[in-house]
Design an enzyme around this catalytic site. Sequence first.
Site, PDB file in Angstrom:
ATOM      1  N   ARG A   1      22.014  89.881  69.907  1.00 62.07           N
ATOM      2  CA  ARG A   1      21.725  91.341  69.756  1.00 62.07           C
ATOM      3  C   ARG A   1      20.482  91.241  69.416  1.00 62.07           C
ATOM      4  NH1 ARG A   1      19.954  90.117  65.581  1.00 62.07           N
ATOM      5  NH2 ARG A   1      19.487  92.428  65.393  1.00 62.07           N
ATOM      6  N   GLY A   2      19.880  92.721  69.460  1.00 59.70           N
ATOM      7  CA  GLY A   2      18.484  92.778  68.957  1.00 59.70           C
ATOM      8  C   GLY A   2      17.603  92.984  70.381  1.00 59.70           C
TER       9      GLY A   2
ATOM     10  N   LYS B   1      18.595 101.019  65.023  1.00 55.81           N
ATOM     11  CA  LYS B   1      19.836 100.840  64.413  1.00 55.81           C
ATOM     12  C   LYS B   1      20.370 102.033  63.676  1.00 55.81           C
ATOM     13  CE  LYS B   1      22.195  98.196  65.061  1.00 55.81           C
ATOM     14  NZ  LYS B   1      23.164  98.503  66.059  1.00 55.81           N
TER      15      LYS B   1
ATOM     16  N   ASP C   1      14.686 100.094  69.192  1.00 57.96           N
ATOM     17  CA  ASP C   1      15.328  99.674  70.323  1.00 57.96           C
ATOM     18  C   ASP C   1      14.674 100.560  71.841  1.00 57.96           C
ATOM     19  OD1 ASP C   1      17.533  98.910  68.106  1.00 57.96           O
ATOM     20  OD2 ASP C   1      18.030  97.927  69.803  1.00 57.96           O
TER      21      ASP C   1
ATOM     22  N   GLN D   1      24.438  93.323  60.394  1.00 60.29           N
ATOM     23  CA  GLN D   1      23.031  92.283  60.726  1.00 60.29           C
ATOM     24  C   GLN D   1      22.177  91.940  59.472  1.00 60.29           C
ATOM     25  OE1 GLN D   1      24.054  95.355  62.267  1.00 60.29           O
ATOM     26  NE2 GLN D   1      23.681  95.005  64.344  1.00 60.29           N
TER      27      GLN D   1
ATOM     28  N   ARG E   1      24.561  97.185  77.503  1.00 54.69           N
ATOM     29  CA  ARG E   1      24.248  98.124  76.443  1.00 54.69           C
ATOM     30  C   ARG E   1      23.367  99.214  76.560  1.00 54.69           C
ATOM     31  NH1 ARG E   1      23.625  95.331  70.671  1.00 54.69           N
ATOM     32  NH2 ARG E   1      24.332  97.539  70.184  1.00 54.69           N
TER      33      ARG E   1
END
Lengths: 354, 354
Positions: free
Chosen positions: A46-47, A248, A237, A196, A89
């Site tokens: 992720r990221g 996030k 993001d 996270q 995503r």
Amino acid sequence: MIKTIECSQEGIVRILDQSRLPLEEVYIECRDHLEVAEAIRKMRIRGAPAIGVAAAIALALGAQKIQADSFEGFYSKLQDLAETLAGTRPTAVNLFWALGCMKRCALDFKDLPLQALKERLREEAQRILEEDINTNRALGREGKGLIHDGASILTHCNTGALATAGYGTALGVVRAAFEEGKRLTVYVDETRPYLQGARLTAWELQKEGIPFVLITDNMAGYFMKQGKIDMVMVGADRIAANGDVANKIGTYGLAVLAREHNIPFYVAAPLSTLDLGLPSGEEIPIEERDPEEVTQFLGTPIAPPGAQAANPAFDITPARLVSAIVTEVGIARPPYKDSLRDLRQRAWHRPKAG
Amino acid sequence: MIKTIECSQEGIVRILDQSRLPLEEVYIECRDHLEVAEAIRKMRIRGAPAIGVAAAIALALGAQKIQADSFEGFYSKLQDLAETLAGTRPTAVNLFWALGCMKRCALDFKDLPLQALKERLREEAQRILEEDINTNRALGREGKGLIHDGASILTHCNTGALATAGYGTALGVVRAAFEEGKRLTVYVDETRPYLQGARLTAWELQKEGIPFVLITDNMAGYFMKQGKIDMVMVGADRIAANGDVANKIGTYGLAVLAREHNIPFYVAAPLSTLDLGLPSGEEIPIEERDPEEVTQFLGTPIAPPGAQAANPAFDITPARLVSAIVTEVGIARPPYKDSLRDLRQRAWHRPKAG
């Protein structure tokens, strides 16, 4: 350095399974693009930058198996694969950016024999991976001046080596400041529901020897009010043309708190996170994830059975709350409509960050 | 109704073990004041009013075993017991208030034979328990007008029956509005690290059939920005003379967010939560709990071994962010210095809430 993802000559993609950190360092092996897609969907990787890299590698991998008589036939199947990967995503734009790079590469080399074209796609994926690390290092160099000696920096989620091909974005800036000898303390939001911060950022900082204090997300205001936080530094993001930032869930609340306490709120992200085609953050789709991530905690139920829960994975921080946006080619300040466009243009007119 | 705590004629204190909710409804039995003190310290019973009631019951229980030749000897030992109980948790003032009631009762009946005096102390503890429930019901009646039909209310931590001898403070106001037929949705902050929202508030609301949505603490800003929250309603652990409110960590951040979105921020608490001797919230001691509550999640490690963490259990919301304070004798509005003093005086001049 931590290897988030790598691809062997034999076409096996090794991914550090982030869902099992920090207690276990386990690599999973993906043998086709569908397995990589599943790893992205399940947040084993992720990221925003890392999922861009993973998508590029997955597309190159899938491309190797395409059978076609013409470029058109090949490209049509490549687009199908890209669509599957794009569906994993929705919020981070780096995913679409990386798939776009791969498709452009195919079009650029459409006249090559199929086998040579497939090889070019492998090289392009590898280039995206390596460029991500170089971009992060450049981002660190550009941003580290924002962090003074003795600073304490609040961060949210994980924006380190694990969120990228290596080094990190917001955490990369922190890392760069630390590497030149500045004394720092990082306040690490645990970042519910996926933790996270507690699981990944704390793990990375501990490995690097950078001092940190883990806190629950709802403690940020307390420490700001106590004067313990000098700045907030987060990743992104997706960033719209006006400087609105998708990041996030919980980032927006931190930005409001930072403004209340006159604390600078910085965003660090590569240019691949910019989506200048979107006028504002209002148009950014927000991923709604499984409510079980909220009602359970790493698999253990924490709410009564049947409890209804919401799980938006991101929020939008309006540009007016963002003090600056650090990229690999420089720092954008308000008004972002102009400064972000200028940075994007500057990137076109200078050699690749390296 | 849920019985948070009760004491049998034989001097056995039954406490619903809140550390094991919502998955198990287990009662623990405490046979002396030390066991009750331990249950308070370990948060098997929690919530400002509930720990006041528990402390009173524990002191009455301890008093039964005191051997003394004179009232002075008795009272000195009673004070020692009270001190032990006062040392369990520093922030909620109801604990000290309840112990103060018990000591005053002893002084009021100092001329009685020791056995009769001990009996009076038992009755006083029982009175404190029953008064708490009546106070909560009165508080609900006073506050329910703040909640309109169709409202959605964000709440933090647990302020329901479990946080009190029964019914609840902030959640009692919600309950009272629901009981008169208003349609409501409660947004429940999970409330890290101890998860009182996810584990306790969700459990209570589900039992009552009140619709709710569980969210992580860092989602509050997102839902406020979306216009999904009409008001915030929280409890308090201590309220200073100027209206500053100590409450569960994260409350302050919610208050800042509520102000940013022009959403009213209400506090509901009995008069026993007022500490008018303190000019402001700056003087309220903030309990710092074991960092393991942050680095572990119900016993499972979530951070790398050795990670440093902070765990302040409460924060202070400045009076300027509080729209109103609901008590059992009426609603205080700014300036609180006057309105809180007026409510306290009104309570002295009218019969007990009931």
